[in-house]
Each structure stands twice: as structure tokens, then as C-alpha cells.
Design an enzyme around this catalytic site. Structure first.
Site, mmCIF file in Angstrom:
data_model
loop_
_atom_site.group_PDB
_atom_site.id
_atom_site.type_symbol
_atom_site.label_atom_id
_atom_site.label_comp_id
_atom_site.label_asym_id
_atom_site.label_seq_id
_atom_site.Cartn_x
_atom_site.Cartn_y
_atom_site.Cartn_z
ATOM 1 N N ASP A 1 -4.241 -27.846 -57.658
ATOM 2 C CA ASP A 1 -5.344 -27.744 -58.623
ATOM 3 C C ASP A 1 -5.336 -26.428 -59.388
ATOM 4 O OD1 ASP A 1 -6.162 -25.920 -56.743
ATOM 5 O OD2 ASP A 1 -8.058 -26.890 -56.269
ATOM 6 N N HIS B 1 -0.050 -41.227 -39.258
ATOM 7 C CA HIS B 1 -0.667 -39.911 -39.077
ATOM 8 C C HIS B 1 0.382 -38.805 -39.209
ATOM 9 C CE1 HIS B 1 -3.566 -36.950 -37.673
ATOM 10 N NE2 HIS B 1 -2.635 -36.482 -36.871
ATOM 11 N N SER C 1 -14.530 -24.736 -52.042
ATOM 12 C CA SER C 1 -13.529 -23.715 -51.767
ATOM 13 C C SER C 1 -13.765 -23.071 -50.399
ATOM 14 C CB SER C 1 -13.539 -22.682 -52.896
ATOM 15 O OG SER C 1 -12.418 -21.834 -52.832
#
Length: 640
Positions: free
Chosen positions: A468, A512, A195
Site C-alpha cells: 500500500d 494454512h 496502522s
């Protein structure tokens, strides 16, 4: 010799082999592997936001409470004192929002060592609820890792990067930690950051550029750091940070949202996690420093590409903040928001509130705080922190897009496929500060669409993959830009498997700046881990991205699947006969006794190739008596 092996613990052979990971490694010819005297590795753990214990360094008497604060008493986190003496606890936690100094009556400092990051609030009940790195360390012990091979580098997660160095000399100490590990162990270190710990490590790398002569910078990195595992990195920030700034996030603690907001806004580190645009960069401090250029007083905070103004939402799924302003007072002072008001003039008749929307760029450059300055007492303080501690940072503007760290081996790991907040609607609550804003709606990213809290579909740039539960996918997956034009993709089940459900695509084209998605089929109710790997685009360097289905941001460091893959990758790296650049994913068998279990359908231990039934006194169920075979260490050779 065989008799001796049978007399030791069942998993001894596996432990002895995996012990090599942190006790010695043979020389390997590939540039991405070990050379010469790199005989031993160290692990450096950099924890995330609120993941380090803070202890009191004051004597504070708490009236109306039997509990006082004395030197070295636990402050973060001690729920007993939080419940019985919340005012005292608040004094020990809060910082001055302007100069980041402690409260006059109490100060707290980060604890040191591994114990500071394992359990935040040790106790029979509170311990398991506040566990962070404890399971990680259990794996280290189980695999025979030496105590001096794992080093935690806790820090005061309330401070901005400049204050970390100014008050605690944190980055000087971190540099010494790497150098001490090299001298003690004889080899480079592997960095594990979670994190906000990734933001800390990124800042350290930029600080190091100014600390070391340019011609020695890469030499120092190659000598001291073998690999960097970025776990759950908020590479473009997290929307939860701005939620905390405007309304407060309690993280399940028994405090009000208003109290949580007061604390959060006193911590300058809250802005370190602010969302920002992928299209806008701050000035290159390194180049300015060595070119002798002087800073201009009227310099631009950000330099944005044309894409920033040609596309919506600064590349994010939607506008991050939508907020109702009760009147037009003070608007003329802020031209950046005047245009937005002019487009909504019909809503302003008779003094009706007007809804303003702000992108990630307008959060990072302070436009939001300027717009609500007349309606929120915290705005001036936030603008002060933003300018002094981030925009004018002497090392770098941390609210700028990441480039690939100049480390030999970079592994970016994060969870996916969990409902994640990406935007908010705020309105005046009618209550006094700090409860003057209320969240009226939340926008979530779900697979293929954006939905509000009520379930209404919202327009925006919805993607096929979501975040998440804490950090949106757009921010987590920014590291896919570090991959080259040809990427190998492998998708495998997370549990132990025989390889029948492993899918591979080689040399997938990747442009990219664009996302790359695995075009593979997933079985229902099966969690997968997807590997994106590139070892060709940058000579001598490897880059990999791991996506773990249903891995929660705060709990990913406790994931057995993540720890298994880390150990196998490190085991692969030290093998002189390794044929592939990355560990094979063809098969995954049990590595520990805990991975063996009883198969009631077959009335035997599952994974007979690896596990056997062996009762030990104290076993209370059949699965507990399933243990690794002594010969299981040979199975590790299949991962080379």
C-alpha cells in the site's frame, strides 16, 4: 405520514435507517450477531503512528523566536512553531532513549477526545494537509450517529507498550473505555484501528489475558467487543521503520533527515513497527506466567521453525537491509555476522568496505545493531530498547507473528497495487552522526518482480500483489492465515455499480500458511475491492479480508469506498432477517447526496433509481442539485 416524509430533508429516510447501526439493533439468532440486551453499538477508534495530537505541559521560553511553548500549546503538530522555533519544538518532542522520559525543559502529552485525531494541525491551509479521521467522523454525523457513540482513544505514539501502561495507565483506561461504552450505550463496541493502532489493540488483548481471570477472558471479549476492523495493519512490521532508524524519515515536515532520525530513535515505538520473521516466535508469556516458570537469563529471544533456515529472506521478498561496513573492527564479538564476512573475504582486501545483508529475523533479534555497533552511536541505544522494552516485555514480545484475535468478527482491510519499498542499500556517508549513513539504493516490490530505484530487476520472492506504498503486501496479507480451508472470494468494482462486473468464487481451497489470490479478470482502469470471507471454519466467528486497489496506507481511513462498505456491513449485521453471513456485493448504489452526480451524456442525474434532480438555493452546478430520492432507504433492503 407520506406528506411528512416529503417535508424533511431528502436523505432523511436513509439516515433514519442507518441510524439504527449505532442507535439500536434487533436480536439475531446467529452467534456472530447481537443477543439479548445488545441494543446499541459504540465505535472505538485507535489511531496509528503520529496520528494523535501532542500538547505541551511545560513553560518553555524560546530565544530568537516570538513564539514560546505554554501549557496545552500544540506541539504535534504545529508547523508554525516548528518553522520559527525548531530547537524548542525538538525539546518538546524528544524522549530519553534509555528510560523514555521527557526532555528536562519540556514535556508533551497526548490530547484527548475526537478532536485529537481529526486534524493534527488545524488551519485553513494546514488542516486539509493533516487530516486523519475527519472524513470518517463526517460520515458518522451524516448518518445520524450520536456523539457518545464514537469514542477516540488517543495515546502517546512515541512510547513502547510497556511505557504506555507504566506512565499513562493506557491499557487500564482502554479497558474502562469499553466497559463505560457498554454501560452507557447498552451494547458492545466495534473497534476501528489503523496502522500502529492495530499493534496497540493486539497488545491490549494480551495484557487483558493477564488482567482478567482466564475463565472470564472470552466472556469479557464477547460482552464488550462485537467486531474488530484492522485497517492497514503492519502485521509483520514495516521496512520503513528501519529506514527511519538508520537515516530518518521526515514525513514531509521542514526538518532535516538527521533531525528526524534523532527524534525517531528517541521514540521506543519506532521498534514496534520493525519487520520480523513469520517463522520465529517469542516466548509465550501467558503460558509462562500461569505455569509458574521462571525466566531464564540465557533464554532464546526467538524460537524459529526449520523453514526459517531452509528458505531465504525470512519469508520476505528480499533482504531488508544491505549495508556497507567500513572495516572488520569488532566482528569477533558477533558470531552471527562473522560467517557472512567469511563468505566475502575477497572484498575485504586492503580494508575495502564489505556489504552485509540482514533478514527480518536479524533485524528483530538485534543482529543488525550488533554488527554496526562500532560504527553507529545509536546502535547501543537501539539494542537497549529492543531488549528491555520488547524482548523482555512482561506481557508479550510484540515482534512475533500475529494469531487471529479471539474476537467474534474480524475484518482485515488494506490497500494493494501501489509501489512499495521492501529493502534498502546503505553506505557510510562520510558525515558525522546523525547523518553518517546514506541510502544508495532502494528495492521496490512491483507486480511480479522486484526492482531497484534505477529500474534494475532484483532477485527475490516477488509476489503477484504488492503493498500500500508504506507496508509491504507480505506484512499486510498475513491475516489471510486467519482464513479457514474454504474461502468465498468476491471481486467488485469500487465505485457504485449495477453488479454486472461482480465476480464470485465459492469454497476456494486455502492451505494454512500459503497465500490465496483471486483468479479473476480485471477491467483496465477500474479499481476493485476483493473480499475473502470465511464464516465456517471457526464456529460462531467470522473472518474477512478486504483488499482495496490503489488505496494508500495513510489515506485509506479517508476512503469513501471503505466507509461505505463498513456501514453496509454493520447495517447487515443488525438485521434479524439476514440470510447471508456477510453483506451482499451484488450491487452498490449511492448512499449519500454526495454520491449522486450529473450524467452529462444522458443529461440527467446518474442512478435515477436512487437520485433525482432537486435544486436547492446555493447550488452552483448541476451535480450539486442531484440528491437522493426519499424512497432510497428501501434500497438498503437489498443488502440483507
Amino acid at each position: 405520514m407520506e406528506a411528512d416524509l416529503k417535508s424533511v430533508t431528502p436523505s432523511f429516510t436513509v439516515l433514519a435507517v442507518l441510524f439504527l447501526i449505532f442507535s439500536g439493533g434487533a436480536a439475531v439468532e446467529d452467534e456472530t450477531e447481537f443477543h439479548g440486551d445488545y441494543s446499541k453499538l459504540s465505535g472505538i477508534i485507535i489511531p496509528g503512528f503520529a496520528s494523535t495530537q501532542l500538547r505541551a505541559w511545560s513553560i518553555l521560553d524560546c530565544p530568537y523566536s516570538p513564539l514560546d511553548f505554554n501549557p496545552l500549546d500544540l506541539v504535534w503538530l504545529d508547523t508554525t512553531k516548528l518553522l520559527s522555533a525548531v530547537n524548542c519544538w525538538f525539546k518538546c518532542m524528544v524522549l530519553d532513549p534509555y528510560n523514555q522520559t521527557d526532555h528536562p525543559e519540556c514535556k508533551s502529552r497526548p490530547d484527548s477526545g475526537l478532536s485529537a485525531i481529526t486534524e493534527l494541525d488545524p488551519g485553513y491551509i494546514t488542516g486539509p494537509l493533516s487530516t486523519v479521521w475527519k472524513e470518517w467522523l463526517k460520515w458518522c454525523v451524516e448518518f445520524g450517529i450520536e456523539a457518545n457513540a464514537i469514542v477516540a482513544v488517543p495515546y502517546d505514539w512515541r512510547l513502547s507498550p510497556t511505557k504506555l501502561e507504566e506512565r499513562d495507565l493506557y491499557f487500564h483506561k482502554l479497558k474502562l473505555t469499553f466497559e463505560t461504552a457498554l454501560k452507557l450505550r447498552g451494547g458492545p463496541s466495534i473497534v476501528f484501528a489503523h496502522s500502529m493502532g492495530n499493534n496497540v489493540f493486539r497488545y491490549f488483548l494480551e495484557w487483558l489475558r493477564l488482567e482478567i481471570a482466564p475463565k472470564h477472558y472470552m466472556e469479557w471479549l464477547d460482552q464488550h467487543i462485537h467486531a474488530y476492523f484492522a485497517v492497514g495493519a503492519p502485521l509483520l512490521g514495516s521496512v520503513e521503520a528501519i529506514k527511519s532508524t538508520l537515516s530518518g524519515v521526515t514525513f514531509g515536515l521542514p526538518v532535516s533527515e538527521g533531525t528526524a532520525r534523532l527524534l525517531s530513535n528517541s521514540f521506543a515505538s519506532s521498534l514496534w513497527l520493525m519487520p520480523f520473521s513469520k517463522n520465529c516466535k517469542g516466548d509465550n508469556t501467558f503460558s509462562t506466567h500461569f505455569s509458574g516458570g521462571a525466566a531464564k537469563k540465557d533464554k532464546q529471544v526467538y524460537h524459529c521453525t526449520d523453514e526459517e533456515y531452509q528458505t531465504k529472506y525470512s519469508g520476505w521478498p528480499t533482504n531488508i537491509i544491505n549495508i556497507e561496513i567500513p572495516s572488520t573492527k569488532g566482528l569477533d564479538a558477533y558470531p552471527s555476522v562473522t560467517e557472512a564476512f567469511q563468505t566475502n573475504m575477497t572484498s575485504m582486501e586492503c580494508g575495502l568496505p564489505t556489504l552485509l545483508s540482514f533478514t527480518a529475523r536479524e533485524l528483530a533479534d538485534g543482529t543488525l545493531f550488533k554488527a554496526i555497533e562500532d560504527y553507529d552511536p545509536d546502535s547501543k541505544r537501539m539494542l537497549h530498547q529492543l531488549k528491555k522494552l520488547y524482548h523482555d516485555d512482561p506481557v508479550m514480545n510484540p515482534l512475533s507473528p500475529w494469531e487471529r484475535p479471539p474476537i467474534k468478527n474480524v475484518f482485515c482491510i488494506y490497500g494493494t497495487h501501489l509501489k512499495t519499498e521492501v529493502g534498502y542499500y546503505f553506505a557510510p556517508s562520510g558525515k558525522p552522526y546523525p547523518d553518517n549513513w546514506i541510502i544508495t539504493d532502494i528495492i521496490y516490490e512491483t507486480e511480479g518482480s522486484l526492482v531497484s530505484r534505477s529500474g534494475t530487476v532484483v532477485d527475490g520472492n516477488a509476489g503477484p500483489i504488492i503493498g500500500d506504498e508504506t507496508v509491504p503486501y507480505h506484512s499486510l496479507s498475513w491475516c489471510k492465515n486467519w482464513l479457514g480451508p474454504k474461502v468465498n472470494i468476491t471481486m467488485a468494482p469500487q465505485p457504485e455499480h449495477d453488479g454486472s462486473d461482480v465476480q464470485v468464487e465459492l469454497n476456494v481451497e486455502h492451505e494454512h500458511g500459503s497465500d490465496i489470490i483471486a483468479n479473476m479478470t480485471k477491467a483496465p482502469r477500474v479499481k476493485y475491492i476483493t473480499f475473502y470471507e470465511d464464516s465456517e471454519s471457526i464456529p460462531g466467528k467470522r473472518t474477512a479480508v478486504w483488499e482495496l486497489d490503489k488505496a494508500n496506507h495513510r489515506n485509506i481511513v479517508r476512503s469513501p469506498v471503505l466507509m461505505r462498505e463498513l456501514w453496509l456491513q454493520m447495517w447487515h449485521d443488525i438485521q434479524p432477517g439476514a440470510k447471508a453471513k456477510f453483506v451482499t456485493k451484488a450491487k452498490r448504489g449511492p448512499l449519500r447526496d454526495a454520491d449522486c452526480y450529473w450524467d452529462y451524456g444522458k443529461a440527467c442525474c446518474a442512478w435515477q433509481e436512487y437520485c433525482e434532480y432537486r435544486y436547492s438555493f446555493g447550488d452552483v452546478h448541476l451535480g450539486q442539485s442531484c440528491r437522493l430520492r426519499n424512497t432510497s432507504a428501501n434500497m438498503l433492503l437489498q443488502y440483507i
